[in-house]
Design an enzyme around this catalytic site. Structure first.
Site, PDB file in Angstrom:
ATOM      1  CB  ILE A 151     -29.581  17.785   2.961  1.00 57.02           C
ATOM      2  CG1 ILE A 151     -28.133  18.271   3.110  1.00 57.02           C
ATOM      3  CG2 ILE A 151     -30.541  18.767   3.628  1.00 57.02           C
ATOM      4  CD1 ILE A 151     -27.822  19.574   2.416  1.00 57.02           C
ATOM      5  CG  ASP A 170     -33.238  10.956  -5.189  1.00 56.10           C
ATOM      6  OD1 ASP A 170     -32.716  10.505  -6.231  1.00 56.10           O
ATOM      7  OD2 ASP A 170     -32.577  11.546  -4.313  1.00 56.10           O
ATOM      8  CB  CYS A 229     -32.943  25.026   2.794  1.00 59.35           C
ATOM      9  SG  CYS A 229     -34.091  25.757   3.957  1.00 59.35           S
ATOM     10  CG  ASP A 255     -31.679  29.778   3.533  1.00 61.39           C
ATOM     11  OD1 ASP A 255     -31.655  30.870   4.114  1.00 61.39           O
ATOM     12  OD2 ASP A 255     -30.711  28.996   3.491  1.00 61.39           O
ATOM     13  CD  GLU A 260     -28.796  33.145  -2.823  1.00 63.91           C
ATOM     14  OE1 GLU A 260     -27.638  33.060  -2.336  1.00 63.91           O
ATOM     15  OE2 GLU A 260     -29.656  32.274  -2.649  1.00 63.91           O
ATOM     16  CG  HIS A 278     -27.625  30.928   0.806  1.00 69.01           C
ATOM     17  ND1 HIS A 278     -27.329  30.929  -0.529  1.00 69.01           N
ATOM     18  CD2 HIS A 278     -27.398  29.650   1.226  1.00 69.01           C
ATOM     19  CE1 HIS A 278     -26.951  29.719  -0.908  1.00 69.01           C
ATOM     20  NE2 HIS A 278     -26.986  28.925   0.145  1.00 69.01           N
ATOM     21  CG  LEU A 279     -29.801  32.841   7.412  1.00 66.68           C
ATOM     22  CD1 LEU A 279     -30.789  33.206   8.513  1.00 66.68           C
ATOM     23  CD2 LEU A 279     -28.460  33.505   7.659  1.00 66.68           C
ATOM     24  N   GLY A 280     -28.790  28.459   5.445  1.00 68.29           N
ATOM     25  CA  GLY A 280     -28.799  27.015   5.615  1.00 68.29           C
ATOM     26  C   GLY A 280     -27.577  26.460   6.320  1.00 68.29           C
ATOM     27  CB  ALA A 281     -24.092  26.396   5.544  1.00 64.44           C
TER      28      ALA A 281
END
Length: 525
Positions: A151, A170, A229, A255, A260, A278-281
């Protein structure tokens, strides 16, 4: 004919695929836990999204269940240890919603840059406050990625298209992969100092929990805007609110939250804060993709035995598994050891086999090493997805097979390249079954790798072992086994101790103050 239950709402294409593959399927959604327990025993497979909670109690009634498939990446709603103990394979679809999640992060970045939610509310209230909402351009700004995997790399690509400068933190991102992505790799501290916008794209593990802690948020550039996100828990939410209230943080968009559904939260109503549930997907395309993928994976497993994106089992044929199992256990422990001990950026990894190990299929051994190595940073890594994740981050993986047989009838050696040089560990099998460490960073030392351990590098001097034993004893920590190796008398020595309980930070700090100690670390296997 295998039988699968789809217990959450899913695109109709999933059921269609099951039927085309010769799998009987029932779509029964909205069941309570008690209702689910009453029917789950009929099914070989269970396809879920996020609503169904597969608890230990549910699994106890799933007497015929062989596989669980999650249409999506997160498996917080599945008791994986209980499933593993029951012999149930758990799969997810980690890449079906990558583009959707990346696009949501970009959307939230625009929302913060131009104060879109607040401007919308104001305008629809009839205020027309044109001078109040002074935004900033994304062009020329620096975006800091925390996590540059699947991502994160998509976000980087979109941001570069917006003419942003992209920097990334990373631990597994190599300079070569960073160059390919068009990003600048750097330390977390440097990223915090330079970034105008920060987006997070990393799983929630012990290493990443509160990666944007109060201390790290204080290191950021004044006016920074932060987008998450990925997973709740990556940011200290209380410290984030303080930063927004003080004006040090220019904006934040979440997000995901620690708890939750987040129907009430201290951040709600804070100026320059944007929240989505939590709309990421949550796009039509992503939901179709994950539904298709989970159906294909479950059908393959139930019909042919194929394993894809499993979180708790390796990808192996039935013939290879019994012979490879002890070698994979050794390989995973060696990978976990070097992953915990090797400091700095990892640029390469070499897996060498000799003796009896050289006669086997090396791919599962390599996968086991990578799983052990990368699981230090992410508990969702397994022998199936570890090679993909390593490749995605540009980690140079080399496999070497030696026909020779040395001091041991079989040997597996793992060498990682770091900025400080190569670091190597090696192990063998005792009785063709028991994994055993035989070499650590060039020093001969024989040890079992299991449970809680303490790793110490010290100057070889009289009295040290006694002082260490006294320190641990006074803290009530019992030593199980004690393994010692040294380069030469009076030189550098290595100690590996197994202890009956985890060594806490306070005791570890005390051990580091002992005369002669150069390094002291707690390990876990």
């Amino acid at each position: 004919m295998p039988k699968v239950l789809i217990s959450d709402k899913m695109d109709p294409k999933a059921a269609q695929i099951f039927r085309e593959r010769g799998v009987e399927v029932d779509e029964i959604t909205g069941k309570t836990p008690e209702e689910l327990k009453a029917i789950i025993g009929e099914y070989d497979g269970l396809a879920i999204r996020s609503s169904t909670k597969v608890t230990k109690d549910i699994l106890a009634h799933a007497t015929n269940l062989k596989v669980i498939g999650r249409a999506g990446i997160g498996v917080d709603n599945v008791d994986i240890p209980a499933a593993s103990a029951q012999g149930v394979v758990v799969m997810n679809t980690p890449f079906g919603n990558s583009i959707t999640t990346a696009e949501h992060a970009i959307a939230l970045m625009f929302a913060l840059a131009r104060q879109l939610p607040e401007a919308d509310v104001s305008t629809q209230a009839g205020k027309w406050e044109k001078n109040r909402f002074m935004g900033v351009e994304l062009t020329g700004k620096t975006l800091g990625l925390i996590g540059a995997g699947n991502i994160g790399s998509i976000v980087a690509d979109r941001a570069i298209g917006l003419r942003m400068r992209v920097i990334a933190y990373d631990p597994f991102l190599t300079p070569e992969r960073a160059l390919e992505m068009g990003v600048e790799k750097m330390s977390l501290d440097d990223l915090l100092l330079r970034a105008d916008f920060i987006t997070l794209h990393t799983p929630l593990t012990d290493q990443t929990r509160n990666i944007l802690s109060r201390e790290n948020l204080a290191k950021t550039k004044k006016g920074v805007r932060i987008i998450n996100c990925a997973r709740g828990g990556l940011i200290d939410e209380a410290a984030l609110k303080e930063g927004l209230d003080s004006g040090h943080i220019g904006g934040a968009a979440l997000d995901v939250f620690v708890q939750e559904p987040a129907k009430e939260h201290p951040l709600f109503g804070t100026p320059n804060f944007v929240a989505t549930p939590h709309l990421g997907a949550s796009t039509t395309e992503a939901q179709v993709n994950v539904a298709i993928q989970v159906a294909e994976q479950l059908a393959d497993y139930l019909v042919t035995g194929g394993v894809t994106n499993a979180l708790n089992v390796p990808s192996l044929s039935a013939e290879e598994a019994p012979r490879l199992k002890p070698y994979m256990a050794l390989a995973e422990k060696l990978g976990g050891l070097v992953g915990q001990l090797a400091h700095g950026e990892l640029t390469s990894i070499a897996i060498e086999v000799e003796g009896a190990a050289a006669e086997l299929n090396q791919k599962p051994i390599t996968s086991a090493v990578l799983a052990g190595l990368m699981r230090v940073h992410s508990d969702t890594v397994n022998m199936v997805n570890a090679p993909f994740l390593a490749k995605e981050r540009g980690l140079d993986v080399r496999e070497v097979r030696h026909d020779r047989e040395g001091d041991y009838h079989t040997l597996v050696r793992v060498t990682v390249g770091t900025q400080a040089g190569d670091r190597s560990v090696a192990g063998t099998l005792f009785g063709n079954a028991a994994p055993r460490l035989v070499e650590l960073f060039g020093i001969k030392v024989e040890a079992d790798l299991a449970g809680h351990m303490l790793y110490i590098v010290n100057e070889d001097a009289p009295g040290f072992i006694g002082r260490l034993g006294t320190t641990l004893g006074e803290a009530g920590v019992n030593i199980g086994t004690f393994h010692l190796g040294r380069r030469s008398a009076g030189g550098e020595a290595i100690l590996l101790l197994s202890v009956d309980e985890a060594v806490d930070d306070a005791l570890l700090a005390k051990v580091r103050t002992l005369p002669g100690v150069k390094t002291a670390m707690a390990l876990g296997f």
